[in-house]
Structure formats: C-alpha cells, structure tokens
Design a protein around this motif. Structure first.
Motif, PDB file in Angstrom:
ATOM      1  N   ILE A   5      42.683  20.439 -14.071  1.00 25.14           N
ATOM      2  CA  ILE A   5      43.449  21.004 -12.959  1.00 25.14           C
ATOM      3  C   ILE A   5      42.553  21.128 -11.728  1.00 25.14           C
ATOM      4  O   ILE A   5      41.477  21.688 -11.767  1.00 25.14           O
ATOM      5  CB  ILE A   5      44.025  22.384 -13.331  1.00 25.14           C
ATOM      6  N   GLY A   6      43.019  20.607 -10.624  1.00 24.89           N
ATOM      7  CA  GLY A   6      42.312  20.773  -9.358  1.00 24.89           C
ATOM      8  C   GLY A   6      41.140  19.850  -9.154  1.00 24.89           C
ATOM      9  O   GLY A   6      40.436  19.968  -8.165  1.00 24.89           O
ATOM     10  N   GLN A   7      40.914  18.910 -10.050  1.00 21.98           N
ATOM     11  CA  GLN A   7      39.752  18.031  -9.903  1.00 21.98           C
ATOM     12  C   GLN A   7      39.777  17.269  -8.592  1.00 21.98           C
ATOM     13  O   GLN A   7      38.788  17.190  -7.879  1.00 21.98           O
ATOM     14  CB  GLN A   7      39.692  17.032 -11.045  1.00 21.98           C
ATOM     15  N   ILE A   8      40.928  16.654  -8.293  1.00 23.38           N
ATOM     16  CA  ILE A   8      40.999  15.791  -7.123  1.00 23.38           C
ATOM     17  C   ILE A   8      40.725  16.568  -5.849  1.00 23.38           C
ATOM     18  O   ILE A   8      40.111  16.073  -4.911  1.00 23.38           O
ATOM     19  CB  ILE A   8      42.373  15.070  -7.068  1.00 23.38           C
ATOM     20  N   TYR A   9      41.145  17.841  -5.813  1.00 17.00           N
ATOM     21  CA  TYR A   9      40.901  18.651  -4.631  1.00 17.00           C
ATOM     22  C   TYR A   9      39.421  18.979  -4.495  1.00 17.00           C
ATOM     23  O   TYR A   9      38.879  18.972  -3.390  1.00 17.00           O
ATOM     24  CB  TYR A   9      41.742  19.925  -4.702  1.00 17.00           C
ATOM     25  N   LEU A  10      38.767  19.267  -5.601  1.00 12.01           N
ATOM     26  CA  LEU A  10      37.333  19.534  -5.551  1.00 12.01           C
ATOM     27  C   LEU A  10      36.557  18.274  -5.172  1.00 12.01           C
ATOM     28  O   LEU A  10      35.574  18.337  -4.445  1.00 12.01           O
ATOM     29  CB  LEU A  10      36.854  20.064  -6.908  1.00 12.01           C
ATOM     30  N   PHE A  14      34.191  18.361  -1.791  1.00  9.73           N
ATOM     31  CA  PHE A  14      32.739  18.155  -1.758  1.00  9.73           C
ATOM     32  C   PHE A  14      32.368  16.832  -1.083  1.00  9.73           C
ATOM     33  O   PHE A  14      31.324  16.739  -0.430  1.00  9.73           O
ATOM     34  CB  PHE A  14      32.161  18.208  -3.171  1.00  9.73           C
ATOM     35  N   THR A  15      33.210  15.817  -1.241  1.00 12.05           N
ATOM     36  CA  THR A  15      32.938  14.546  -0.567  1.00 12.05           C
ATOM     37  C   THR A  15      32.969  14.723   0.940  1.00 12.05           C
ATOM     38  O   THR A  15      32.118  14.199   1.667  1.00 12.05           O
ATOM     39  CB  THR A  15      33.965  13.481  -0.992  1.00 12.05           C
ATOM     40  N   LEU A  16      33.952  15.477   1.420  1.00 10.26           N
ATOM     41  CA  LEU A  16      34.075  15.700   2.862  1.00 10.26           C
ATOM     42  C   LEU A  16      33.094  16.753   3.362  1.00 10.26           C
ATOM     43  O   LEU A  16      32.664  16.709   4.515  1.00 10.26           O
ATOM     44  CB  LEU A  16      35.511  16.117   3.203  1.00 10.26           C
ATOM     45  N   LEU A  17      32.721  17.708   2.493  1.00 10.03           N
ATOM     46  CA  LEU A  17      31.808  18.773   2.904  1.00 10.03           C
ATOM     47  C   LEU A  17      30.427  18.225   3.246  1.00 10.03           C
ATOM     48  O   LEU A  17      29.743  18.749   4.133  1.00 10.03           O
ATOM     49  CB  LEU A  17      31.695  19.816   1.791  1.00 10.03           C
ATOM     50  N   GLY A  45      32.172   9.897  15.395  1.00 10.34           N
ATOM     51  CA  GLY A  45      32.249   8.497  14.996  1.00 10.34           C
ATOM     52  C   GLY A  45      31.486   8.227  13.719  1.00 10.34           C
ATOM     53  O   GLY A  45      31.876   7.377  12.911  1.00 10.34           O
ATOM     54  N   GLY A  46      30.388   8.964  13.519  1.00  8.12           N
ATOM     55  CA  GLY A  46      29.608   8.802  12.297  1.00  8.12           C
ATOM     56  C   GLY A  46      30.399   9.173  11.060  1.00  8.12           C
ATOM     57  O   GLY A  46      30.204   8.586   9.985  1.00  8.12           O
ATOM     58  N   PHE A  47      31.287  10.154  11.188  1.00  4.39           N
ATOM     59  CA  PHE A  47      32.134  10.540  10.063  1.00  4.39           C
ATOM     60  C   PHE A  47      33.030   9.371   9.645  1.00  4.39           C
ATOM     61  O   PHE A  47      33.154   9.059   8.453  1.00  4.39           O
ATOM     62  CB  PHE A  47      32.991  11.744  10.429  1.00  4.39           C
ATOM     63  N   LEU A  48      33.621   8.696  10.621  1.00  9.11           N
ATOM     64  CA  LEU A  48      34.482   7.556  10.313  1.00  9.11           C
ATOM     65  C   LEU A  48      33.675   6.387   9.749  1.00  9.11           C
ATOM     66  O   LEU A  48      34.123   5.705   8.822  1.00  9.11           O
ATOM     67  CB  LEU A  48      35.230   7.122  11.581  1.00  9.11           C
ATOM     68  N   ALA A  49      32.472   6.176  10.297  1.00  5.10           N
ATOM     69  CA  ALA A  49      31.614   5.093   9.802  1.00  5.10           C
ATOM     70  C   ALA A  49      31.223   5.333   8.353  1.00  5.10           C
ATOM     71  O   ALA A  49      31.198   4.408   7.536  1.00  5.10           O
ATOM     72  CB  ALA A  49      30.372   4.974  10.679  1.00  5.10           C
ATOM     73  N   SER A  50      30.920   6.586   8.029  1.00  2.00           N
ATOM     74  CA  SER A  50      30.543   6.924   6.658  1.00  2.00           C
ATOM     75  C   SER A  50      31.741   6.841   5.717  1.00  2.00           C
ATOM     76  O   SER A  50      31.645   6.322   4.606  1.00  2.00           O
ATOM     77  CB  SER A  50      29.948   8.333   6.622  1.00  2.00           C
ATOM     78  N   LEU A  51      32.886   7.354   6.186  1.00  2.00           N
ATOM     79  CA  LEU A  51      34.076   7.414   5.339  1.00  2.00           C
ATOM     80  C   LEU A  51      34.576   6.028   4.967  1.00  2.00           C
ATOM     81  O   LEU A  51      34.833   5.729   3.799  1.00  2.00           O
ATOM     82  CB  LEU A  51      35.174   8.196   6.056  1.00  2.00           C
ATOM     83  N   TYR A  52      34.700   5.163   5.975  1.00  2.00           N
ATOM     84  CA  TYR A  52      35.249   3.832   5.726  1.00  2.00           C
ATOM     85  C   TYR A  52      34.163   2.812   5.401  1.00  2.00           C
ATOM     86  O   TYR A  52      34.421   1.830   4.704  1.00  2.00           O
ATOM     87  CB  TYR A  52      36.070   3.378   6.935  1.00  2.00           C
ATOM     88  N   GLY A  53      32.946   3.040   5.909  1.00  2.00           N
ATOM     89  CA  GLY A  53      31.861   2.115   5.606  1.00  2.00           C
ATOM     90  C   GLY A  53      31.512   2.093   4.134  1.00  2.00           C
ATOM     91  O   GLY A  53      31.114   1.056   3.589  1.00  2.00           O
ATOM     92  N   GLY A  54      31.664   3.229   3.469  1.00  2.00           N
ATOM     93  CA  GLY A  54      31.343   3.302   2.048  1.00  2.00           C
ATOM     94  C   GLY A  54      32.307   2.523   1.169  1.00  2.00           C
ATOM     95  O   GLY A  54      32.028   2.291  -0.012  1.00  2.00           O
ATOM     96  N   THR A  55      33.424   2.099   1.734  1.00  4.72           N
ATOM     97  CA  THR A  55      34.444   1.392   0.962  1.00  4.72           C
ATOM     98  C   THR A  55      34.360  -0.115   1.137  1.00  4.72           C
ATOM     99  O   THR A  55      34.953  -0.859   0.353  1.00  4.72           O
ATOM    100  CB  THR A  55      35.846   1.892   1.401  1.00  4.72           C
ATOM    101  N   VAL A 118      25.470  16.388  -1.821  1.00  2.00           N
ATOM    102  CA  VAL A 118      26.628  17.289  -1.855  1.00  2.00           C
ATOM    103  C   VAL A 118      27.832  16.574  -2.465  1.00  2.00           C
ATOM    104  O   VAL A 118      28.591  17.147  -3.252  1.00  2.00           O
ATOM    105  CB  VAL A 118      26.954  17.794  -0.437  1.00  2.00           C
ATOM    106  N   GLY A 119      28.010  15.295  -2.122  1.00  5.06           N
ATOM    107  CA  GLY A 119      29.130  14.533  -2.660  1.00  5.06           C
ATOM    108  C   GLY A 119      29.079  14.366  -4.165  1.00  5.06           C
ATOM    109  O   GLY A 119      30.114  14.164  -4.812  1.00  5.06           O
ATOM    110  N   ARG A 120      27.876  14.450  -4.771  1.00  2.00           N
ATOM    111  CA  ARG A 120      27.765  14.315  -6.233  1.00  2.00           C
ATOM    112  C   ARG A 120      28.522  15.424  -6.958  1.00  2.00           C
ATOM    113  O   ARG A 120      28.987  15.241  -8.085  1.00  2.00           O
ATOM    114  CB  ARG A 120      26.296  14.340  -6.661  1.00  2.00           C
ATOM    115  N   LEU A 121      28.645  16.581  -6.317  1.00  2.00           N
ATOM    116  CA  LEU A 121      29.426  17.659  -6.936  1.00  2.00           C
ATOM    117  C   LEU A 121      30.897  17.267  -7.033  1.00  2.00           C
ATOM    118  O   LEU A 121      31.576  17.613  -8.000  1.00  2.00           O
ATOM    119  CB  LEU A 121      29.273  18.949  -6.115  1.00  2.00           C
ATOM    120  N   GLY A 122      31.381  16.542  -6.016  1.00  2.00           N
ATOM    121  CA  GLY A 122      32.754  16.052  -6.079  1.00  2.00           C
ATOM    122  C   GLY A 122      32.949  15.094  -7.241  1.00  2.00           C
ATOM    123  O   GLY A 122      33.956  15.159  -7.964  1.00  2.00           O
ATOM    124  N   CYS A 123      31.969  14.195  -7.440  1.00  2.00           N
ATOM    125  CA  CYS A 123      32.040  13.260  -8.567  1.00  2.00           C
ATOM    126  C   CYS A 123      32.023  14.016  -9.896  1.00  2.00           C
ATOM    127  O   CYS A 123      32.724  13.646 -10.845  1.00  2.00           O
ATOM    128  CB  CYS A 123      30.861  12.285  -8.514  1.00  2.00           C
TER     129      CYS A 123
END
Length: 239
Positions: A5-10, A14-17, A45-55, A118-123
């Motif tokens: 329960i709630g995994q996807i939200y966490l 953490f990914t966005l945090l 702009g760095g947020f968008l570069a990181s968010l979409y660049g990682g994909t 920090v994102g590893r906590l989301g994983c």
C-alpha cells in the motif's frame, strides 16, 4: 516483507524529493556569483533535463530490444542517462551563466550523487532495483517475489552514494584544480557501480555485463585518462 500500500506514492515522493534538495545545494553555491533570476530559471530547466533525460537511454534500449509495450515515460530511468543529460545541460547552462565550467561541474557531480541517493529510497519502497537472492540475515522480501529474500541493493546504493557525496565535498574543499572533484567522482562512481551491478538483477547487455557496467567501464577509462592528464597539466583554480 515490505507493504504494498502506498508504494507508488513513496517512489514518486523520494524520486522527486532528490531534485529540490540537490537544487538547494546548487543555489547555495551559485547564488552569490550569478543573477538569481537566471539561476532559478536554470534550476527549473535542470529538473526537466533530469526528469526526462533519465528516460532517453532506457527508452532506446527497450526499443532496440523490441520491447514495444514500453512508452517513453514508462521505460524507466537510468542514472547514466540522467547523468549524461544533466552534464550536457549543465555545461550549456554554466556557459550561459558565465560561470567557470570546470568549477561548476565539480559542484554538479556532488548534486547528482545526492539526488541519486535520495531517489534510492523511492526504489526501496517501490520494490524495484532489488538485488539477487541471498541467505544473509539482512536479506529482504519484496512484494513482487515475497518467498525469496534478496539483497536490499537500494539501501546499499543509498549508503554508498551518501558516502561518495561526503568524500567529494571533502575533496572539493582541498582540490588542486577545477575539475578534479568531478573526475574523481566519475572514477569512484564507476568502480562502485561495476561492483553493485554484480548484486543486482539488471538484464545482461553484452558479454555477461549489464548496460550500467559497460557504461561504467567506459567512464572509468575516461576518468582515469583525464585525471592522469590533469596531473601533468592541471588547470588553474577559478576565483
């Protein structure tokens, strides 16, 4: 076993945090040297570069392996994809801000690793990026396969990347030239990533190596060459 329960939200949390925390570090470093309006625009702009660049790289990889079910945003995220996108964006932005590029990359390397940690906590809470089965007492069972304890590689990576952040911050305070922190960071991360992949379940890319290991071997050679080159021809420290 971790709760479902709630995994996807966490995971999203953490990914966005990670980015605003890393951006806060960069803002503190740069705000006295560049106009604040430009700095805030670059960080956004760095947020968008990181968010979409990682994909980008995982999408290309899945496309080449005929994983037609994957959409661009549903292809996952690779650190090295976000890293390459971030470096490209960072160099362009540093030039636009008229800030010394090598000096700026030293700080960007620290920020990248902090954001990744920090994102590893989301994983971890999502149950993705887990390790191989283990009989060690700290092995964990995740919802996707609750019968088999596995290495909690997300927590290993969290700890290792936070250690790397601390090490690089120390190095950056005593560095002999601009760019030294960045290339030492690439060198250390490459070694650590080659090792941690041995415990993870990423698909084999070539010659019994994962895509992350292949990428890390390339960056390890590149970083070694750059560090040897700068040892003989060190650039100056920018004021």
């Amino acid at each position: 076993m971790l709760p479902k329960i709630g995994q996807i939200y966490l995971y999203d949390f953490f990914t966005l945090l990670g980015y605003p925390l890393a951006a806060g570090y960069l803002y503190r470093v740069f705000f006295r040297s560049v106009p604040r309006g430009k700095l805030l625009l670059v960080l956004l702009g760095g947020f968008l570069a990181s968010l979409y660049g990682g994909t980008v790289i995982p999408f290309i990889y899945r496309f080449l392996t005929n994983d037609a079910a994957s959409t661009f945003l549903g292809s996952g995220r690779y650190f090295h994809s976000a890293f390459l996108a971030g470096i490209l964006y960072g160099v362009v932005s540093l030039r636009w801000l008229r800030y010394p590029v090598r000096k700026g990359l030293d700080h960007l390397m620290i920020a990248f690793l902090f954001m990744s940690a920090v994102g590893r906590l989301g994983c971890f809470f999502e149950g993705c990026c887990m390790g191989k089965p283990t009989k060690l007492p700290w092995g964990l069972r995740f919802p996707d396969d609750p019968l088999v304890p596995v290495h909690p590689t997300q927590l290993y990576m969290l700890g290792m990347e936070l250690i790397l952040v601390w090490v690089l911050m120390r190095i950056n305070s005593i560095k002999c030239y601009d760019g030294q922190t960045f290339w030492i960071g690439v060198w250390l991360y490459s070694i650590y990533r080659i090792w941690i992949e041995m415990l993870r379940t990423n698909p084999i890319f070539v010659s019994n190596l994962t895509h992350a290991q292949v990428f890390s071997m390339v960056t390890l050679v590149l970083a070694s060459w750059m560090l040897l080159h700068y040892r003989k021809h060190p650039p100056r420290l920018a004021p």
